[in-house]
Write a protein that holds these residues in place. Structure first.
Motif, PDB file in Angstrom:
ATOM      1  N   ILE A  20       0.847  -1.204   0.000  1.00 36.93           N
ATOM      2  CA  ILE A  20       0.000   0.000   0.000  1.00 36.93           C
ATOM      3  C   ILE A  20       0.878   1.248   0.000  1.00 36.93           C
ATOM      4  N   ARG A  21       1.974   1.227   0.742  1.00 33.19           N
ATOM      5  CA  ARG A  21       2.894   2.368   0.716  1.00 33.19           C
ATOM      6  C   ARG A  21       3.446   2.581  -0.681  1.00 33.19           C
ATOM      7  N   LEU A  22       3.795   1.490  -1.365  1.00 34.15           N
ATOM      8  CA  LEU A  22       4.323   1.595  -2.723  1.00 34.15           C
ATOM      9  C   LEU A  22       3.265   2.130  -3.694  1.00 34.15           C
ATOM     10  N   ILE A  23       2.012   1.714  -3.517  1.00 32.94           N
ATOM     11  CA  ILE A  23       0.925   2.249  -4.343  1.00 32.94           C
ATOM     12  C   ILE A  23       0.809   3.750  -4.118  1.00 32.94           C
ATOM     13  N   ARG A  24       0.850   4.168  -2.853  1.00 36.50           N
ATOM     14  CA  ARG A  24       0.731   5.591  -2.518  1.00 36.50           C
ATOM     15  C   ARG A  24       1.883   6.379  -3.143  1.00 36.50           C
ATOM     16  N   ILE A  25       3.092   5.839  -3.046  1.00 31.64           N
ATOM     17  CA  ILE A  25       4.266   6.513  -3.618  1.00 31.64           C
ATOM     18  C   ILE A  25       4.156   6.575  -5.145  1.00 31.64           C
TER      19      ILE A  25
END
Length: 195
Positions: A20-25
């Motif tokens: 999810i962090r990678l999606i946000r980034i």
């Protein structure tokens, strides 16, 4: 199932919060990059058919219905066409839109420090994606035109349509980020037990 494969799957399942962090980034990178490009004429002119044909956005332009003869190819610099786009507020609107896109990207990245800001950023990206996807309905240029080939119109996406349809991915990613931000916000407020 082999033990190594099971261990691999268990490792992957433990990385869901990282995903999810990678999606946000990834969404933030796209927003900041595309938003930054909105200061260039070719990018501002490229969105004219979408904005001019949108009942939600055409009011931003001085003469939305007159754009077709003034469209330029990427890299073209016709002074007469540039003057028309200036008078039409094409560039001014693009600067404003670019600023909003960059701010949404920054809001997503601030989630680590302020989940409420991350939540607001994700909600804005969802709203932006819905507006962008509406261009499939309002902009005829989203579909292959009838220029003699029997294969044209819905569901055959033109280059513009292919650009727009990808916002479904952005919207889904923003929804995952929104849900994650809500979870983090509740944990911070001690209203949700961290799992």
């Amino acid at each position: 199932m082999s033990g190594q494969f099971t261990a691999f799957l268990q490792t992957l399942s433990g990385l869901s919060s990282l995903s999810i962090r990678l999606i946000r980034i990834a969404i933030a990178i796209v927003l900041i990059w595309i938003g930054g490009l909105k200061v260039y004429n070719y990018e501002a002119e490229g969105i004219v058919p979408f904005v001019a044909n949108s009942p939600l956005m055409s009011f931003f332009y001085a003469s939305p219905s007159e754009y077709k003869p003034y469209m330029q190819k990427e890299g073209e610099a016709n002074p007469e066409k540039i003057a028309w786009h200036t008078a039409n507020h094409t560039y001014l609107f693009s600067y404003g839109l670019g600023t909003v896109l960059v701010l949404m990207g920054i809001m997503l990245l601030l989630n680590t420090y302020q989940p409420a800001i991350g939540m607001a950023g994700a909600a804005l990206v969802i709203l932006m994606s819905l507006v962008t996807l509406s261009f499939l309905i309002t902009t005829k240029d989203s579909w292959v035109p009838d220029l003699g080939d029997p294969n044209h119109g819905f569901p055959l996406l033109s280059a513009r349509g292919r650009l727009v349809i990808k916002d479904i991915i952005m919207m889904a990613g923003a929804f995952a980020a929104l849900c994650d931000s809500a979870r983090q916000y509740l944990i911070d407020k001690k209203q949700l037990v961290k799992v």
